[in-house]
Design a protein around this motif. Structure first.
Motif, PDB file in Angstrom:
ATOM      1  N   HIS A 209       0.823  -1.203   0.000  1.00 22.03           N
ATOM      2  CA  HIS A 209       0.000   0.000   0.000  1.00 22.03           C
ATOM      3  C   HIS A 209       0.863   1.261   0.000  1.00 22.03           C
ATOM      4  CE1 HIS A 209      -3.127   2.846   0.710  1.00 22.03           C
ATOM      5  NE2 HIS A 209      -2.672   3.156   1.907  1.00 22.03           N
ATOM      6  N   TYR A 210       1.901   1.269   0.800  1.00 22.12           N
ATOM      7  CA  TYR A 210       2.752   2.465   0.842  1.00 22.12           C
ATOM      8  C   TYR A 210       3.596   2.597  -0.413  1.00 22.12           C
ATOM      9  CZ  TYR A 210       1.343   4.187   5.340  1.00 22.12           C
ATOM     10  OH  TYR A 210       0.599   4.749   6.344  1.00 22.12           O
ATOM     11  N   ARG A 211       3.894   1.485  -1.047  1.00 21.77           N
ATOM     12  CA  ARG A 211       4.564   1.556  -2.341  1.00 21.77           C
ATOM     13  C   ARG A 211       3.628   2.176  -3.374  1.00 21.77           C
ATOM     14  NH1 ARG A 211       5.922  -3.349  -2.372  1.00 21.77           N
ATOM     15  NH2 ARG A 211       4.559  -4.226  -3.947  1.00 21.77           N
ATOM     16  N   ASP A 212       2.349   1.802  -3.326  1.00 21.23           N
ATOM     17  CA  ASP A 212       1.360   2.381  -4.239  1.00 21.23           C
ATOM     18  C   ASP A 212       1.133   3.863  -3.945  1.00 21.23           C
ATOM     19  OD1 ASP A 212       1.063  -0.051  -5.478  1.00 21.23           O
ATOM     20  OD2 ASP A 212      -0.797  -0.584  -4.452  1.00 21.23           O
ATOM     21  N   LEU A 213       1.176   4.245  -2.667  1.00 20.76           N
ATOM     22  CA  LEU A 213       1.054   5.666  -2.319  1.00 20.76           C
ATOM     23  C   LEU A 213       2.212   6.460  -2.908  1.00 20.76           C
ATOM     24  CD1 LEU A 213      -0.010   5.645   1.463  1.00 20.76           C
ATOM     25  CD2 LEU A 213      -1.364   6.544  -0.445  1.00 20.76           C
ATOM     26  N   ARG A 214       3.419   5.949  -2.745  1.00 27.24           N
ATOM     27  CA  ARG A 214       4.616   6.640  -3.258  1.00 27.24           C
ATOM     28  C   ARG A 214       4.550   6.836  -4.768  1.00 27.24           C
ATOM     29  NH1 ARG A 214       9.909   6.226  -0.481  1.00 27.24           N
ATOM     30  NH2 ARG A 214      10.712   6.230  -2.605  1.00 27.24           N
ATOM     31  N   SER A 215       4.037   5.826  -5.455  1.00 29.08           N
ATOM     32  CA  SER A 215       4.005   5.881  -6.913  1.00 29.08           C
ATOM     33  C   SER A 215       2.807   6.654  -7.447  1.00 29.08           C
ATOM     34  CB  SER A 215       3.989   4.464  -7.492  1.00 29.08           C
ATOM     35  OG  SER A 215       2.782   3.800  -7.147  1.00 29.08           O
TER      36      SER A 215
END
Length: 312
Positions: A209-215
């Motif tokens: 989820h935080y990887r998706d937020l960053r991207s």
């Protein structure tokens, strides 16, 4: 496990050693990273630790040592050539019977995100594994790891302005070696335990989820109900499992992940603080700044000034 032992938890190695009455010379309290030969710490053997919870990563490289360690309810022997690691949140204890040469490396998730790679768990998913058996390596193979961790130690004790970056880059190579030799036929144990599987899945979902937020793929921060829905669990049940298995509430996991991602973005990118706030789900940059300062005692501006490695 005694009730008093259940409450014993440490956020870093320095606090752990102070509590155990062990020497702390050479332990850098300003860096979320330590490395040293355990022979220099455990002057009186045998040593038996109490049961404790460590909220940081630990890697042990036992070139010539004997003992045993326990993580949760699994017990393993430590013999010459042993390499093992544990990640944050587990109950642990250890016994050292003899130490001639055994190095311990500890580090935080923030260090990994800031100095190894922002998406470190994508490249090295075994770091999120619940419990992994140690390996005993042949001397020639162990020597490859020894060469790397001794280089890391040289950087650790140096006063170079590039000290932290050198440690981070060398640790990437060390993780690649672990991935190559240690987990090439990775078969996680203890995954049959339902609670362990829930914890592992939660960690993976949190990381994704935080990887998706960053991207920029998503813009809304997930909450407890969302993480429960992803596993078709009742929120209270998920909360109880995560708290009992890791010692930290889901809200704490989310807060720590938010701060780790914020530190990584502040240090490794040149995007504005307003954009970082937006990426991490804050509606206002001021809210993000207050949140960040609450957990770090530094404003995002000051943290970036002190830690930034990005080039404009």
């Amino acid at each position: 496990m005694k009730e008093t032992e259940k409450k014993l938890a440490f956020d870093n190695l320095l606090k752990q050693y102070i509590h155990f009455g062990l020497p702390i010379e050479g332990i850098d309290e300003k860096t979320d990273f330590t490395i040293h030969n355990l022979k220099d710490i455990h002057l009186d053997l045998p040593f038996t630790s109490p049961v404790y919870r460590a909220n940081f990563f630990s890697f042990v490289f036992a070139k010539n040592a004997h003992g045993k360690y326990t993580t949760d309810d699994l017990c393993f022997n430590t013999v010459p050539g042993t390499i093992y690691f544990t990640n944050p949140g587990h109950y642990k204890s250890h016994v050292w019977l003899e130490i001639q040469d055994a190095y311990l490396v500890t580090l935080s998730e923030s260090f990994l995100k800031e100095n190894v790679h922002p998406d470190v768990f994508v490249e090295f998913p075994f770091l999120l594994a619940e419990t992994v058996q140690p390996r005993v390596l042949a001397p020639a193979v162990f020597a490859e790891f020894e060469q790397l961790y001794l280089q890391i130690q040289n950087a650790y004790i140096s006063d170079s302005p590039y000290r932290t970056r050198v440690m981070g880059n060398l640790f990437v190579v060390l993780l690649l070696k672990i991935k190559e030799y240690f987990w090439k036929d990775y078969n996680p144990i203890y995954e049959g335990n339902r609670s362990s599987q829930i914890v592992k899945t939660f960690k993976m979902n949190l990381e994704k989820h935080y990887r998706d937020l960053r991207s920029g793929k998503v813009h809304q921060v997930l909450r407890l109900q969302d993480y429960a829905d992803e596993q078709s669990l009742h929120p209270n049940y998920l909360s109880n499992v995560i708290k009992s298995k890791t010692g930290k509430a889901i809200s704490t996991w989310i807060a720590e992940k938010t701060i780790a991602e914020a530190k990584s973005l502040l240090q490794n990118s040149t995007i504005s603080i307003k954009e970082i706030a937006y990426l991490l789900g804050f509606s206002e940059a001021t809210h993000f700044s207050s949140y960040f300062k609450k957990y770090t005692d530094l404003s995002p501006v000051l943290f970036r000034k002190q830690h930034s490695t990005a080039t404009s």
